[in-house]
Scaffold this motif. Structure first.
Motif, PDB file in Angstrom:
ATOM      1  N   PHE A   8       0.833  -1.207   0.000  1.00  0.00           N
ATOM      2  CA  PHE A   8       0.000   0.000   0.000  1.00  0.00           C
ATOM      3  C   PHE A   8       0.866   1.255   0.000  1.00  0.00           C
ATOM      4  CE2 PHE A   8      -3.648  -2.621   1.441  1.00  0.00           C
ATOM      5  CZ  PHE A   8      -4.520  -2.223   0.469  1.00  0.00           C
ATOM      6  N   ASN A   9       1.979   1.221   0.691  1.00  0.00           N
ATOM      7  CA  ASN A   9       2.882   2.371   0.671  1.00  0.00           C
ATOM      8  C   ASN A   9       3.395   2.627  -0.740  1.00  0.00           C
ATOM      9  OD1 ASN A   9       2.758   3.127   3.303  1.00  0.00           O
ATOM     10  ND2 ASN A   9       4.509   1.917   3.960  1.00  0.00           N
ATOM     11  N   THR A  10       3.695   1.557  -1.458  1.00  0.00           N
ATOM     12  CA  THR A  10       4.163   1.712  -2.836  1.00  0.00           C
ATOM     13  C   THR A  10       3.093   2.367  -3.691  1.00  0.00           C
ATOM     14  OG1 THR A  10       5.502  -0.270  -2.560  1.00  0.00           O
ATOM     15  CG2 THR A  10       5.090   0.462  -4.814  1.00  0.00           C
ATOM     16  N   VAL A  11       1.851   1.964  -3.492  1.00  0.00           N
ATOM     17  CA  VAL A  11       0.749   2.562  -4.257  1.00  0.00           C
ATOM     18  C   VAL A  11       0.628   4.050  -3.931  1.00  0.00           C
ATOM     19  CG1 VAL A  11      -1.758   2.586  -4.543  1.00  0.00           C
ATOM     20  CG2 VAL A  11      -0.525   0.420  -4.489  1.00  0.00           C
ATOM     21  N   TRP A  12       0.694   4.410  -2.638  1.00  0.00           N
ATOM     22  CA  TRP A  12       0.564   5.815  -2.251  1.00  0.00           C
ATOM     23  C   TRP A  12       1.727   6.648  -2.768  1.00  0.00           C
ATOM     24  CZ3 TRP A  12      -3.717   7.952  -1.343  1.00  0.00           C
ATOM     25  CH2 TRP A  12      -4.732   7.284  -0.686  1.00  0.00           C
ATOM     26  N   ILE A  13       2.935   6.068  -2.748  1.00  0.00           N
ATOM     27  CA  ILE A  13       4.096   6.799  -3.269  1.00  0.00           C
ATOM     28  C   ILE A  13       3.930   7.032  -4.768  1.00  0.00           C
ATOM     29  CG2 ILE A  13       6.573   6.555  -3.744  1.00  0.00           C
ATOM     30  CD1 ILE A  13       6.773   5.155  -0.991  1.00  0.00           C
ATOM     31  N   PHE A  14       3.410   6.026  -5.486  1.00  0.00           N
ATOM     32  CA  PHE A  14       3.179   6.180  -6.915  1.00  0.00           C
ATOM     33  C   PHE A  14       2.153   7.282  -7.175  1.00  0.00           C
ATOM     34  CE2 PHE A  14       0.642   5.068 -10.660  1.00  0.00           C
ATOM     35  CZ  PHE A  14       1.638   5.108 -11.626  1.00  0.00           C
ATOM     36  N   LEU A  15       1.061   7.280  -6.400  1.00  0.00           N
ATOM     37  CA  LEU A  15       0.041   8.307  -6.583  1.00  0.00           C
ATOM     38  C   LEU A  15       0.592   9.698  -6.250  1.00  0.00           C
ATOM     39  CD1 LEU A  15      -3.114   6.533  -5.138  1.00  0.00           C
ATOM     40  CD2 LEU A  15      -2.603   7.051  -7.526  1.00  0.00           C
ATOM     41  N   ALA A  16       1.401   9.799  -5.202  1.00  0.00           N
ATOM     42  CA  ALA A  16       1.982  11.089  -4.829  1.00  0.00           C
ATOM     43  C   ALA A  16       2.928  11.577  -5.926  1.00  0.00           C
ATOM     44  CB  ALA A  16       2.723  10.949  -3.510  1.00  0.00           C
ATOM     45  N   ALA A  17       3.722  10.683  -6.481  1.00  0.00           N
ATOM     46  CA  ALA A  17       4.638  11.064  -7.560  1.00  0.00           C
ATOM     47  C   ALA A  17       3.849  11.544  -8.778  1.00  0.00           C
ATOM     48  CB  ALA A  17       5.525   9.876  -7.938  1.00  0.00           C
ATOM     49  N   PHE A  18       2.748  10.864  -9.086  1.00  0.00           N
ATOM     50  CA  PHE A  18       1.914  11.272 -10.219  1.00  0.00           C
ATOM     51  C   PHE A  18       1.306  12.650  -9.969  1.00  0.00           C
ATOM     52  CE2 PHE A  18      -2.071  11.301 -12.634  1.00  0.00           C
ATOM     53  CZ  PHE A  18      -1.570  11.013 -13.896  1.00  0.00           C
ATOM     54  N   ALA A  19       0.848  12.903  -8.734  1.00  0.00           N
ATOM     55  CA  ALA A  19       0.265  14.202  -8.402  1.00  0.00           C
ATOM     56  C   ALA A  19       1.316  15.302  -8.503  1.00  0.00           C
ATOM     57  CB  ALA A  19      -0.322  14.149  -6.994  1.00  0.00           C
ATOM     58  N   ILE A  20       2.523  15.030  -8.021  1.00  0.00           N
ATOM     59  CA  ILE A  20       3.599  16.030  -8.105  1.00  0.00           C
ATOM     60  C   ILE A  20       3.938  16.311  -9.568  1.00  0.00           C
ATOM     61  CG2 ILE A  20       6.052  16.397  -7.634  1.00  0.00           C
ATOM     62  CD1 ILE A  20       5.587  14.823  -5.003  1.00  0.00           C
ATOM     63  N   LEU A  21       4.010  15.259 -10.375  1.00  0.00           N
ATOM     64  CA  LEU A  21       4.303  15.434 -11.803  1.00  0.00           C
ATOM     65  C   LEU A  21       3.207  16.251 -12.483  1.00  0.00           C
ATOM     66  CD1 LEU A  21       6.124  14.698 -14.199  1.00  0.00           C
ATOM     67  CD2 LEU A  21       4.722  12.662 -14.520  1.00  0.00           C
ATOM     68  N   ALA A  22       1.949  15.965 -12.160  1.00  0.00           N
ATOM     69  CA  ALA A  22       0.831  16.725 -12.743  1.00  0.00           C
ATOM     70  C   ALA A  22       0.911  18.190 -12.322  1.00  0.00           C
ATOM     71  CB  ALA A  22      -0.490  16.102 -12.303  1.00  0.00           C
ATOM     72  N   GLY A  23       1.274  18.444 -11.075  1.00  0.00           N
ATOM     73  CA  GLY A  23       1.417  19.817 -10.608  1.00  0.00           C
ATOM     74  C   GLY A  23       2.514  20.559 -11.334  1.00  0.00           C
ATOM     75  N   ILE A  24       3.646  19.896 -11.519  1.00  0.00           N
ATOM     76  CA  ILE A  24       4.767  20.526 -12.237  1.00  0.00           C
ATOM     77  C   ILE A  24       4.373  20.837 -13.675  1.00  0.00           C
ATOM     78  CG2 ILE A  24       7.078  20.089 -13.153  1.00  0.00           C
ATOM     79  CD1 ILE A  24       7.649  18.544 -10.552  1.00  0.00           C
ATOM     80  N   LEU A  25       3.675  19.899 -14.310  1.00  0.00           N
ATOM     81  CA  LEU A  25       3.242  20.136 -15.688  1.00  0.00           C
ATOM     82  C   LEU A  25       2.246  21.291 -15.762  1.00  0.00           C
ATOM     83  CD1 LEU A  25       2.884  16.481 -17.023  1.00  0.00           C
ATOM     84  CD2 LEU A  25       4.643  18.159 -17.583  1.00  0.00           C
TER      85      LEU A  25
END
Length: 47
Positions: free
Chosen positions: A20-37
């Motif tokens: 579950f931590n891996t899933v949350w880290i993946f989602l957080a990374a995706f959110a950060i990437l979307a924010g940067i874009l």
């Protein structure tokens, strides 16, 4: 001597937590990437 059932249950719980931590880290990374874009898309218009 040891309660193997409890050890197995604890290991399963730990593995589930790591998954579950891996899933949350993946989602957080995706959110950060979307924010940067989004920022990269907005910034050129402000100049």
């Amino acid at each position: 001597m040891y309660n193997n059932g409890s050890i197995t249950a604890g290991g399963t719980l730990a593995a589930t937590g790591i998954a579950f931590n891996t899933v949350w880290i993946f989602l957080a990374a995706f959110a950060i990437l979307a924010g940067i874009l989004a920022v990269a898309r907005i910034l050129p218009r402000l100049r």
